[in-house]
Design a protein around this motif. Sequence first.
Motif, PDB file in Angstrom:
ATOM      1  N   ARG A 182       0.864  -1.178   0.000  1.00  0.00           N
ATOM      2  CA  ARG A 182       0.000   0.000   0.000  1.00  0.00           C
ATOM      3  C   ARG A 182       0.904   1.233   0.000  1.00  0.00           C
ATOM      4  NH1 ARG A 182      -3.389  -0.752   4.573  1.00  0.00           N
ATOM      5  NH2 ARG A 182      -4.847  -1.650   3.107  1.00  0.00           N
TER       6      ARG A 182
ATOM      7  N   VAL B  31       0.836   7.646   1.610  1.00  0.00           N
ATOM      8  CA  VAL B  31       0.292   8.817   0.934  1.00  0.00           C
ATOM      9  C   VAL B  31       0.106   9.980   1.907  1.00  0.00           C
ATOM     10  CG1 VAL B  31      -0.800   7.619  -0.985  1.00  0.00           C
ATOM     11  CG2 VAL B  31      -1.978   7.744   1.199  1.00  0.00           C
TER      12      VAL B  31
ATOM     13  N   PHE C 157      -9.099  -5.506  10.099  1.00  0.00           N
ATOM     14  CA  PHE C 157     -10.132  -6.527  10.125  1.00  0.00           C
ATOM     15  C   PHE C 157      -9.519  -7.870  10.495  1.00  0.00           C
ATOM     16  CE2 PHE C 157     -11.646  -3.298   7.201  1.00  0.00           C
ATOM     17  CZ  PHE C 157     -12.957  -3.135   7.596  1.00  0.00           C
TER      18      PHE C 157
ATOM     19  N   TYR D 208     -13.906  12.509   3.021  1.00  0.00           N
ATOM     20  CA  TYR D 208     -13.778  11.331   2.151  1.00  0.00           C
ATOM     21  C   TYR D 208     -13.367  10.102   2.965  1.00  0.00           C
ATOM     22  CZ  TYR D 208     -11.588   8.019  -0.995  1.00  0.00           C
ATOM     23  OH  TYR D 208     -11.226   6.862  -1.638  1.00  0.00           O
TER      24      TYR D 208
ATOM     25  N   ASP E  85     -17.127   1.293   3.892  1.00  0.00           N
ATOM     26  CA  ASP E  85     -16.980   1.046   2.459  1.00  0.00           C
ATOM     27  C   ASP E  85     -16.959  -0.450   2.156  1.00  0.00           C
ATOM     28  OD1 ASP E  85     -14.626   0.668   3.811  1.00  0.00           O
ATOM     29  OD2 ASP E  85     -13.362   1.332   2.169  1.00  0.00           O
ATOM     30  N   CYS E  86     -17.641  -1.213   3.005  1.00  0.00           N
ATOM     31  CA  CYS E  86     -17.551  -2.667   2.893  1.00  0.00           C
ATOM     32  C   CYS E  86     -18.565  -3.252   1.931  1.00  0.00           C
ATOM     33  CB  CYS E  86     -17.689  -3.315   4.263  1.00  0.00           C
ATOM     34  SG  CYS E  86     -19.291  -2.981   5.007  1.00  0.00           S
TER      35      CYS E  86
ATOM     36  N   ILE F  68       5.435   0.743  -2.130  1.00  0.00           N
ATOM     37  CA  ILE F  68       4.971   1.624  -3.193  1.00  0.00           C
ATOM     38  C   ILE F  68       5.036   3.065  -2.706  1.00  0.00           C
ATOM     39  CG2 ILE F  68       2.994   2.210  -4.652  1.00  0.00           C
ATOM     40  CD1 ILE F  68       2.068  -0.677  -4.358  1.00  0.00           C
TER      41      ILE F  68
ATOM     42  N   LEU G 271       4.339   7.204  -3.431  1.00  0.00           N
ATOM     43  CA  LEU G 271       3.667   8.262  -4.177  1.00  0.00           C
ATOM     44  C   LEU G 271       4.746   9.201  -4.686  1.00  0.00           C
ATOM     45  CD1 LEU G 271       1.002   9.780  -4.904  1.00  0.00           C
ATOM     46  CD2 LEU G 271       1.117  10.855  -2.671  1.00  0.00           C
TER      47      LEU G 271
ATOM     48  N   PRO H 142      -9.306  13.768  -3.020  1.00  0.00           N
ATOM     49  CA  PRO H 142      -8.646  12.650  -2.321  1.00  0.00           C
ATOM     50  C   PRO H 142      -7.938  11.688  -3.279  1.00  0.00           C
ATOM     51  CG  PRO H 142     -10.908  12.939  -1.562  1.00  0.00           C
ATOM     52  CD  PRO H 142     -10.751  13.808  -2.767  1.00  0.00           C
ATOM     53  N   HIS H 143      -8.438  11.599  -4.517  1.00  0.00           N
ATOM     54  CA  HIS H 143      -7.813  10.697  -5.488  1.00  0.00           C
ATOM     55  C   HIS H 143      -6.452  11.225  -5.943  1.00  0.00           C
ATOM     56  CE1 HIS H 143     -11.269   7.942  -6.147  1.00  0.00           C
ATOM     57  NE2 HIS H 143     -11.940   8.996  -5.704  1.00  0.00           N
TER      58      HIS H 143
ATOM     59  N   MET I 147      -4.566  13.067  -4.241  1.00  0.00           N
ATOM     60  CA  MET I 147      -3.690  12.950  -3.068  1.00  0.00           C
ATOM     61  C   MET I 147      -3.273  11.500  -2.830  1.00  0.00           C
ATOM     62  SD  MET I 147      -5.886  15.405  -0.501  1.00  0.00           S
ATOM     63  CE  MET I 147      -4.907  15.132   0.992  1.00  0.00           C
ATOM     64  N   GLY I 148      -3.904  10.566  -3.543  1.00  0.00           N
ATOM     65  CA  GLY I 148      -3.607   9.153  -3.341  1.00  0.00           C
ATOM     66  C   GLY I 148      -4.309   8.549  -2.136  1.00  0.00           C
ATOM     67  N   TRP I 149      -5.303   9.264  -1.587  1.00  0.00           N
ATOM     68  CA  TRP I 149      -5.967   8.789  -0.367  1.00  0.00           C
ATOM     69  C   TRP I 149      -7.003   7.709  -0.651  1.00  0.00           C
ATOM     70  CZ3 TRP I 149      -6.813  11.857   4.657  1.00  0.00           C
ATOM     71  CH2 TRP I 149      -5.607  12.435   5.060  1.00  0.00           C
ATOM     72  N   ASP I 150      -7.172   7.339  -1.909  1.00  0.00           N
ATOM     73  CA  ASP I 150      -8.096   6.250  -2.235  1.00  0.00           C
ATOM     74  C   ASP I 150      -7.363   4.921  -2.259  1.00  0.00           C
ATOM     75  OD1 ASP I 150      -6.578   6.969  -4.383  1.00  0.00           O
ATOM     76  OD2 ASP I 150      -8.112   6.525  -5.857  1.00  0.00           O
ATOM     77  N   CYS I 151      -6.301   4.815  -1.454  1.00  0.00           N
ATOM     78  CA  CYS I 151      -5.448   3.634  -1.538  1.00  0.00           C
ATOM     79  C   CYS I 151      -5.906   2.496  -0.649  1.00  0.00           C
ATOM     80  CB  CYS I 151      -4.012   3.998  -1.205  1.00  0.00           C
ATOM     81  SG  CYS I 151      -3.830   4.619   0.461  1.00  0.00           S
ATOM     82  N   PHE I 152      -7.009   2.640   0.056  1.00  0.00           N
ATOM     83  CA  PHE I 152      -7.492   1.445   0.745  1.00  0.00           C
ATOM     84  C   PHE I 152      -9.003   1.366   0.714  1.00  0.00           C
ATOM     85  CE2 PHE I 152      -8.974   3.319   4.706  1.00  0.00           C
ATOM     86  CZ  PHE I 152      -8.089   4.337   5.021  1.00  0.00           C
ATOM     87  N   THR I 153      -9.467   0.148   0.580  1.00  0.00           N
ATOM     88  CA  THR I 153     -10.893  -0.136   0.693  1.00  0.00           C
ATOM     89  C   THR I 153     -11.035  -1.368   1.564  1.00  0.00           C
ATOM     90  OG1 THR I 153     -10.605  -1.139  -1.470  1.00  0.00           O
ATOM     91  CG2 THR I 153     -11.935   0.864  -1.383  1.00  0.00           C
ATOM     92  N   SER I 154     -12.128  -1.415   2.271  1.00  0.00           N
ATOM     93  CA  SER I 154     -12.365  -2.529   3.180  1.00  0.00           C
ATOM     94  C   SER I 154     -12.683  -3.798   2.388  1.00  0.00           C
ATOM     95  CB  SER I 154     -13.521  -2.181   4.111  1.00  0.00           C
ATOM     96  OG  SER I 154     -13.155  -1.082   4.923  1.00  0.00           O
ATOM     97  N   PRO I 155     -12.536  -4.960   3.046  1.00  0.00           N
ATOM     98  CA  PRO I 155     -12.800  -6.211   2.325  1.00  0.00           C
ATOM     99  C   PRO I 155     -14.227  -6.270   1.814  1.00  0.00           C
ATOM    100  CG  PRO I 155     -12.391  -6.607   4.671  1.00  0.00           C
ATOM    101  CD  PRO I 155     -12.071  -5.167   4.408  1.00  0.00           C
ATOM    102  N   GLN I 156     -14.389  -6.668   0.572  1.00  0.00           N
ATOM    103  CA  GLN I 156     -15.692  -6.778  -0.066  1.00  0.00           C
ATOM    104  C   GLN I 156     -16.135  -8.234  -0.050  1.00  0.00           C
ATOM    105  OE1 GLN I 156     -17.197  -4.026  -1.489  1.00  0.00           O
ATOM    106  NE2 GLN I 156     -15.511  -2.733  -0.844  1.00  0.00           N
TER     107      GLN I 156
ATOM    108  N   SER J  64      -6.133   4.574  -7.023  1.00  0.00           N
ATOM    109  CA  SER J  64      -4.756   4.274  -6.656  1.00  0.00           C
ATOM    110  C   SER J  64      -4.582   2.780  -6.428  1.00  0.00           C
ATOM    111  CB  SER J  64      -4.393   5.052  -5.395  1.00  0.00           C
ATOM    112  OG  SER J  64      -4.432   6.440  -5.661  1.00  0.00           O
ATOM    113  N   PRO J  65      -3.322   2.317  -6.472  1.00  0.00           N
ATOM    114  CA  PRO J  65      -3.100   0.872  -6.287  1.00  0.00           C
ATOM    115  C   PRO J  65      -3.596   0.402  -4.933  1.00  0.00           C
ATOM    116  CG  PRO J  65      -1.011   2.093  -6.393  1.00  0.00           C
ATOM    117  CD  PRO J  65      -2.097   3.046  -6.762  1.00  0.00           C
ATOM    118  N   GLN J  66      -4.307  -0.713  -4.936  1.00  0.00           N
ATOM    119  CA  GLN J  66      -4.854  -1.293  -3.717  1.00  0.00           C
ATOM    120  C   GLN J  66      -3.964  -2.449  -3.269  1.00  0.00           C
ATOM    121  OE1 GLN J  66      -7.860  -0.184  -2.423  1.00  0.00           O
ATOM    122  NE2 GLN J  66      -8.023   1.339  -4.031  1.00  0.00           N
TER     123      GLN J  66
END
Lengths: 182, 182, 182, 182
Positions: A11, A14, A34, A156, A165-166, C42, C44, C159-160, C162-171, D169-171
């Motif tokens: 990751r 940032v 998690f 955000y 955001d699950c 990784i 930025l 936020p994109h 800035m690279g702050w979209d670099c995590f999302t919770s498990p789907q 961004s890369p996840q």
Amino acid sequence: NLVTGGKYEGRPFVDYPIFKGKAALSMYPVPPKFNKMNSGSIHLERRGVVMLTFWPAIGQRKYDWQKRQHFALSAVELGSLISLGPTDSCEFFHDPSMNTSLAGQVRKTFQVSPLSDDGGYYFNMSVVNPNQKINERFSVPVSKAEFAVMRTSFSYILPHIMGWDCFTSPQPETTLKVNPPK
Amino acid sequence: NLVTGGKYEGRPFVDYPIFKGKAALSMYPVPPKFNKMNSGSIHLERRGVVMLTFWPAIGQRKYDWQKRQHFALSAVELGSLISLGPTDSCEFFHDPSMNTSLAGQVRKTFQVSPLSDDGGYYFNMSVVNPNQKINERFSVPVSKAEFAVMRTSFSYILPHIMGWDCFTSPQPETTLKVNPPK
Amino acid sequence: NLVTGGKYEGRPFVDYPIFKGKAALSMYPVPPKFNKMNSGSIHLERRGVVMLTFWPAIGQRKYDWQKRQHFALSAVELGSLISLGPTDSCEFFHDPSMNTSLAGQVRKTFQVSPLSDDGGYYFNMSVVNPNQKINERFSVPVSKAEFAVMRTSFSYILPHIMGWDCFTSPQPETTLKVNPPK
Amino acid sequence: NLVTGGKYEGRPFVDYPIFKGKAALSMYPVPPKFNKMNSGSIHLERRGVVMLTFWPAIGQRKYDWQKRQHFALSAVELGSLISLGPTDSCEFFHDPSMNTSLAGQVRKTFQVSPLSDDGGYYFNMSVVNPNQKINERFSVPVSKAEFAVMRTSFSYILPHIMGWDCFTSPQPETTLKVNPPK
């Protein structure tokens, strides 16, 4: 653990830094943690935070990263920041040793108060740690535009550090038509 | 069905709790439900909600989870909450047995009114169920900062529970350049 | 490099143009650039921007794309734009040759000031480049509705970049029930 | 083409309907259309819209879907709606045959004006089509809470119909720790 040996695994790191006369201030989001249970269910073990880092200036455009101090903003503290009116202030106290035998020894204070002229805010942070003989105080003026960046990026990230955001709705396969050669 | 035996399948349970003197209040998003038809088309069978749960305090920092009561906020009820002005109130009535032979027996009321001092709101919920001899009333003061967390996370989740997150534009392959060894 | 020979690789070019009497104005987001280190981490490398392009009108609904000029808005400049009050102005100066031997030769100015009647703003941009004998000035009136599009899309993209979209919770896996034939 | 034979391929149909005394109003997002060129680059061929559908009441809770009329809101028209002040109005005119030999024959009007009491708005739409002897007029009162749902979902969808959701961004790989059996 997401951070290993000071590096983020898979990751990007940032941070968003702001450099001012007496100190620098950087912020970056720390995702929630998690756990997958043996039953297959997934638990939110710990909510995420936005980590603020302050470090002092030691000359013209020179800053001492070794003297950095952190302050981790929780969801409700972010809520306090993003709902600040132009003349509002807020203040948070953290004890990194809370619920341990060392409780009460280290005192971290983060305080936000309005700039007089500009629509921005002073971001003040202090750390008192008698054991390590640390008594640091940082003050960073944050302009109206910089605070708008914070308000937008904190808004955000807030649902993300709560783990909200699950779910996403089913996405169609992307079937892009290729144009025929001309 | 997304919930089986009280557990979420493959999806974390991401509640956000607030503990106050007389009661606790927790909220979490419940995703919409989709059905795939034999034709291949996908239908939104039921929109999502934000589920509020109230449960009473039974002592110093002790709460009785067995006595919890739920109130499911629909999209338009969330719209009402996120557009509340500082002195506005709102009130919703739910009958969990609506459109059944038991209609009118259970009455759930959720009411929000401004706190006098702080920019926050009282969240009041009551349940009257004569058959089960339930007559509960909960009152949780929500601070301005806590309400900002709600406003932000409810605004985030609203398009998701409507199913409006069902398309995203084509994404490029992530081709990250690897730096040569130094 | 994301742009090769004027074409975006694997990513659509999603500009949003506004055509007015004397000039046209287009905007599109440029993503941040990440580098993968040999260690696997990784970084930025460079934040993204929103690129503004101005080009002049040369007749009734005719515009000269050859005379286009760019102005790249950083995160904090976007913060300034999205927090503009109805009577506020802002102005940014860019030197594309900053930190090179050519510094100070080219001067780009972007200035936003309120329209008198409508809740919108004038977007003015000028470029002075003595070496190439360029002295261009563009002025595009942006209506309240067009500015709302900018405010919303700039807030989304901030936020994109800035690279702050670099995590999302498990789907969860999407397991859609197929209805039985009737 | 995303819509085939009236069905969405692989994407749920996610309308949000509002039923009132004299008419119903429904809204759903229509995604942008992309084309992949032989060169491999992807072009935004057509931006998305939010489609409004009005259909008349023909009795107590009965509505005539056969008499529905559509009005497609573009990005800038959405910008106009989401920036409406409490006493503002707006009006849009569409000619579905614009730029064809039938231009000027069909006239669609969509008009929004404030409700006197509540913070909501009247959504009025009319269609005049002399050839098909259509002269329909719909009026739907939209409450403050319903308009908050619109404002929030329209703000959410705006960057998507502009195609600005084309980069993330890369996840990291999601590596969830499995708890050991107890």
